[in-house]
Design an enzyme around this catalytic site. Structure first.
Site, PDB file in Angstrom:
ATOM      1  N   TYR A 121       8.134  15.769   4.817  1.00 22.28           N
ATOM      2  CA  TYR A 121       7.590  15.518   3.470  1.00 22.28           C
ATOM      3  C   TYR A 121       6.174  14.934   3.493  1.00 22.28           C
ATOM      4  O   TYR A 121       5.664  14.595   4.537  1.00 22.28           O
ATOM      5  CB  TYR A 121       8.547  14.755   2.566  1.00 22.28           C
ATOM      6  CG  TYR A 121       9.041  13.376   2.925  1.00 22.28           C
ATOM      7  CD1 TYR A 121       8.444  12.558   3.854  1.00 22.28           C
ATOM      8  CD2 TYR A 121      10.168  12.875   2.249  1.00 22.28           C
ATOM      9  CE1 TYR A 121       8.935  11.300   4.118  1.00 22.28           C
ATOM     10  CE2 TYR A 121      10.673  11.620   2.508  1.00 22.28           C
ATOM     11  CZ  TYR A 121      10.045  10.827   3.434  1.00 22.28           C
ATOM     12  OH  TYR A 121      10.537   9.581   3.679  1.00 22.28           O
ATOM     13  N   GLU A 122       5.567  14.893   2.319  1.00 20.60           N
ATOM     14  CA  GLU A 122       4.146  14.522   2.172  1.00 20.60           C
ATOM     15  C   GLU A 122       3.240  15.402   3.033  1.00 20.60           C
ATOM     16  O   GLU A 122       2.266  14.937   3.611  1.00 20.60           O
ATOM     17  CB  GLU A 122       3.925  13.038   2.523  1.00 20.60           C
ATOM     18  CG  GLU A 122       4.719  12.045   1.738  1.00 20.60           C
ATOM     19  CD  GLU A 122       4.539  12.154   0.231  1.00 20.60           C
ATOM     20  OE1 GLU A 122       3.539  12.750  -0.209  1.00 20.60           O
ATOM     21  OE2 GLU A 122       5.411  11.667  -0.507  1.00 20.60           O
ATOM     22  N   GLY A 123       3.550  16.670   3.090  1.00 26.38           N
ATOM     23  CA  GLY A 123       2.773  17.594   3.916  1.00 26.38           C
ATOM     24  C   GLY A 123       3.403  17.691   5.285  1.00 26.38           C
ATOM     25  O   GLY A 123       3.315  16.752   6.076  1.00 26.38           O
TER      26      GLY A 123
END
Lengths: 600, 600
Positions: A440-442
């Site tokens: 997550y978050e890229g």
């Protein structure tokens, strides 16, 4: 079982002895109160809270998970009370704006607290973590009215926040979003669409939930240039600031996940929900990155936090578990067997964990201090310099720390043998919880692209110099010190490989961006290993100086001996990986791109 | 969702084109019937059964898990019927003794089937897998009466088997076991003690469960030399061979695990259970290794099986999922985005999986054929030679395949992004299921010790020559072939590193066993990479020959092109890791052993 006590000795060593907190941070405007004494007190109290309150609910939170029924999400037993105590203790607003009720302490301190929270209860930490991201966005981009309406309650924690980005058909490529915002004519908008993977999207711990939502206005340009950011409260906020009627946003379901089960991951349906534009129209992508960059560093700390607990637990188990005999002959002939810590391979696992963790902690706090300098330093040039370093290191910290968090929690589990695979021992939960941080978050592959595709070339390579120059200076300053030679020489070699591959990527990437893409992940890892080598060399220098009699901040001689031994392990056993990474980078894109799509 | 179809093309390529099944196996005494036609039919039918019957119950099995109530274990819905169909289809006894009802087909075929089973439902595969281990031990070490009593039902699958080794305080170090066996005076024994982590220890799929139990006789010598092996049925077997009254063994509880949730992992309490000695007293350790060595190869195949499913699923997803644009500009301008397989980093993940999987499959079947040769070849020298190779490669296959199984399932999950973390997509189950394989049947660190501590020095390094000689011969034979140069040169370099580190370990280890222990894991991985390089070079040679017009067994030109592209990826992107491993090995034990225990 999991063993954990906050690594206060190491934290103090890094903050005070290695990174000169007093000289660099305590003196900045706004941080006049944030003396070392205050910092020590805050960290000690934070450690107690995490050890005594968060950790005991970590296993039960995983077993119970969140329950979704009739549109409502129930967090596991005890979470609501825990969250209340967290907010009442002032932990939520530790480093948030004092203008709206926050304590305004240095972000560096928030990094420390984040590590402790992630070590003890990552799922719990998601709720305040998301609120922080939302607060940052509102502080920076919200109107005065929006700030006044939302921030005081969010900074206290009475209201929580979310970041609503992903949709079923798009995550990385947010230009594809379909959620739309139609003007009501009174300055507000009707928001309609479905968002998925929304952490803390719905739960029972706060009075209100403030969603920051990406959506497209009717006249939006195509793609990511047409995204706007809206604030959409779960409950409308009345004139007097109190909570009013329900808005048109509801949780449709929650995900059943591999881990972080006590963190609710929601499908959020917006059905003509009333929302308010944050900042200019069509400027949402940049604002989203405001949240995202802070969140990426936070996610890096998740990797480190979990890895620290894994290390401590595995070290304790390895000292206790009696099994087999030392290859050098029985070490404890009075006992039925020796503790497994006598075995080289167990020590290799433990030292790998320790070396990554302590190196990462030093790197994280170095960057954390740069976050504070970038915000508070009176000299604009210094601010820019610090901001450059943060921008450069953000993808590295996000990706490398979370990869290491996963590797390290797995090493810890391995030390436990069969018991590691059994839920009640708690080690496999660390692994499952750590796994999401790589995604997550890229996803980590995206971080590597951010590094080579954006950060490398930015301002003619200016960002890179914020790292290369201090490392080069350190090498030059110390290369003739015989005590440091065993560390400085391999650091110099790693730096040279990093510089060669940087040049190669810059040259090849100009001609063909796929060349840069093909090198990206290996390059990021080579960069991270070099950065850790730099940190380890600096730590050794401090430890040697203190062993040789210079000022110490309370660490024992054994602490410094261990630093030296761990550094030797890092340089001799872990840093050699850089040669394979370098070789892989220099092969170019052909081995990746020549294969036909149909052949996969 | 998970996508899987049995990789029949590649299996045939490896068996027939690469490894000359017809010449080496089909001609062995006892395998006269096992022609290529028969093998093809069996594999195709096995593939259908696994794809159509096993795979559909994999996810539901994970969600439901096993339930323990009142001493009884309920397997997930459908498992009982599935197991019945499996036995009725003759799959259980595929390669087991025809003297007791087995089909007596080559073990090579069992390896193929094991891969397919592990790809589609690892938890299910545990039940017949454990039975196989128990059958092997009884076939080799049981009395004629014991064989007649147990084997026909076990080979059919009507009765299942277990291996009861571990106790709460000991796993690796079985010399510490406390379970005791007291003679009843009539040739039988009373077995009393507690065993843990007993796979298939109790379940509802078979009429009877035959436990093979390690215990100590009253006059047993200390440590591992005092262990005896007993057979202990769950239900007594009557004179006529039918199932009689309950014996004194019961399941106390089942473990809640990270994965393989449909496989029951039991605490087994033996309370004066009637048991019968298998073979001589105090010779249990060696017999246990009979089960163990087969089981270790099986566990290696678990890693490969799961990795194959992860690869196929990720490749399918990467071709479908539209997100972002190629770095080289839009590849599908008609679509809202390009499929993510255009991205170098996604390809890197996929190719890593593919290269490890296909290389591992070739290596596994090479060793599988050696298992058959070791059992059936008329020439004793050939048998010994083959047995040496199996002994040498067993720890490598167990450890490296399961490490790669875990890495590869994680890469597959990463390709799915956030969806990979969600249970319903099935990718995270592969990761959780794969994780145990690194631990059980001897944790991977133990495999590495087996390699350097036992296999390396055995018979003056004779085992090693079974690998070094053919690799050397291949290099000499092909080093002047310009088409093969790009593969043979790095293979030669890897072999040279392996030989140097072998010599170093042999010399250092003689003086100080901890030196060997400190090198063990890195050495095993260097060995495995070299073995895979050898397999890839051989595969390329076959593919090039077939591309150039020699006989083909039905593979398309595209198949051979993909082999070549994957080989290039392996040599350029994966094999370079060997340099870091080599450097780490040669640092010796100091970086691991110098750290004081208290400093951890």
């Amino acid at each position: 079982m999991v063993s954990y006590s906050a690594p206060l000795d190491d934290i103090r060593f890094v903050l005070y002895d290695l990174l000169d907190y007093d000289g660099r941070i305590a003196g900045l405007p706004g941080f006049e109160e944030a003396s070392r004494d205050l910092v020590d007190t805050v960290i000690e109290e934070g450690a107690k809270f995490c050890e005594n309150e968060l950790l005991p609910l970590n296993r039960s939170g995983d077993e119970e998970g969140c329950i979704f029924e009739n549109g409502v999400v129930r967090t596991p037993k005890g979470f609501k009370e825990l969250y209340e105590a967290f907010c009442e203790g002032g932990w939520n607003g530790l480093a948030l704006s004092p203008d709206h009720g926050g304590q305004g302490l240095p972000k560096t301190l928030q990094f420390v607290l984040t590590e402790l929270i992630c070590s003890t209860n990552l799922s719990f930490g998601m709720y305040p973590g998301l609120t922080h991201g939302a607060c940052n966005a509102l502080e920076l981009h919200g109107s005065d009215e929006q700030k006044a309406t939302y921030l005081p309650n969010m900074i206290h924690g009475r209201w929580t926040g979310t970041m609503c980005l992903t949709e079923p058909h798009c995550g990385t490529d947010l230009g594809l979003i379909r959620t739309r915002a139609e003007p009501n004519g009174d300055g507000s908008y009707k928001i309609t669409g479905t968002k998925i993977f929304i952490s803390a999207g719905e739960h029972d711990m706060s009075e209100n939930i403030i969603h920051l939502v990406l959506a497209k206005l009717p006249d939006a340009p195509e793609g990511s240039k047409g995204i706007s950011l809206f604030v959409v409260p779960k409950f409308m906020v009345k004139e007097d600031g109190s909570v009013g009627p329900r808005n048109g946003v509801a949780c449709g379901s929650i995900e059943h996940k591999m881990g972080i089960k006590a963190s609710s991951t929601c499908v959020m349906n917006f059905d003509e929900a009333e929302g308010y534009l944050v900042g200019e129209a069509h400027s949402g992508m940049a604002k989203m990155f405001t949240m995202m960059n802070v969140a990426r560093l936070d996610v890096g700390m998740q990797g480190l936090g979990l890895a620290e607990t894994a290390y401590q637990s595995a070290a304790a188990y390895a000292k206790e578990r009696l099994q087999g005999r030392s290859l050098a002959g029985p070490q404890h002939p009075d006992k039925p067997a020796d503790p497994i810590i006598v075995h080289p391979d167990v020590r290799k696992n433990l030292l790998t964990m320790k070396a990554y963790n302590e190196g990462s902690r030093a790197l994280a706090f170095w960057v954390a201090m740069a976050v504070d300098v970038a915000e508070k330093h009176p000299d604009a040039a210094k601010r820019q310099e610090a901001d450059d370093l943060v921008a450069l290191m953000t993808p590295i910290i996000k990706s490398f720390f979370t990869d290491q968090g996963f590797e390290t929690t797995n090493l810890g589990m391995q030390v436990f043998g069969g018991h590691g695979y059994i839920r009640e021992w708690g080690m496999e939960q660390l692994v499952r919880d750590a796994r999401i941080a790589q995604i997550y978050e890229g996803a980590n592959g995206i971080q590597a692209l951010d590094l080579v595709g954006r950060k490398l070339g930015q301002n003619m390579g200016r960002l890179l110099r914020r790292f290369f120059h201090p490392v080069q200076a350190f090498i030059e300053e110390n290369q003739n010190d015989p005590q440091l030679a065993e560390f400085v020489a391999p650091l110099a070699k790693a730096l040279s490989r990093l510089q060669q591959s940087t040049l190669w990527i810059a040259q090849q990437g100009l001609k063909d961006p796929e060349e840069a893409g093909a090198a990206a992940t290996d390059y990021l890892n080579l960069f991270a290993l070099t950065a850790l080598a730099y940190m380890w060399a600096r730590m050794v220098k401090v430890s040697l100086a203190q062993t040789n009699g210079s000022e110490s901040n309370g660490q024992t001689p054994e602490f410094h001996e261990a630093k030296l031994a761990t550094a030797r392990f890092f340089f001799q056993r872990l840093l050699p990986k850089s040669s394979g990474l370098f070789a892989a980078i220099m092969t170019g894109k052909a081995p990746l791109m020549d294969m036909k799509e149909a052949a996969f």
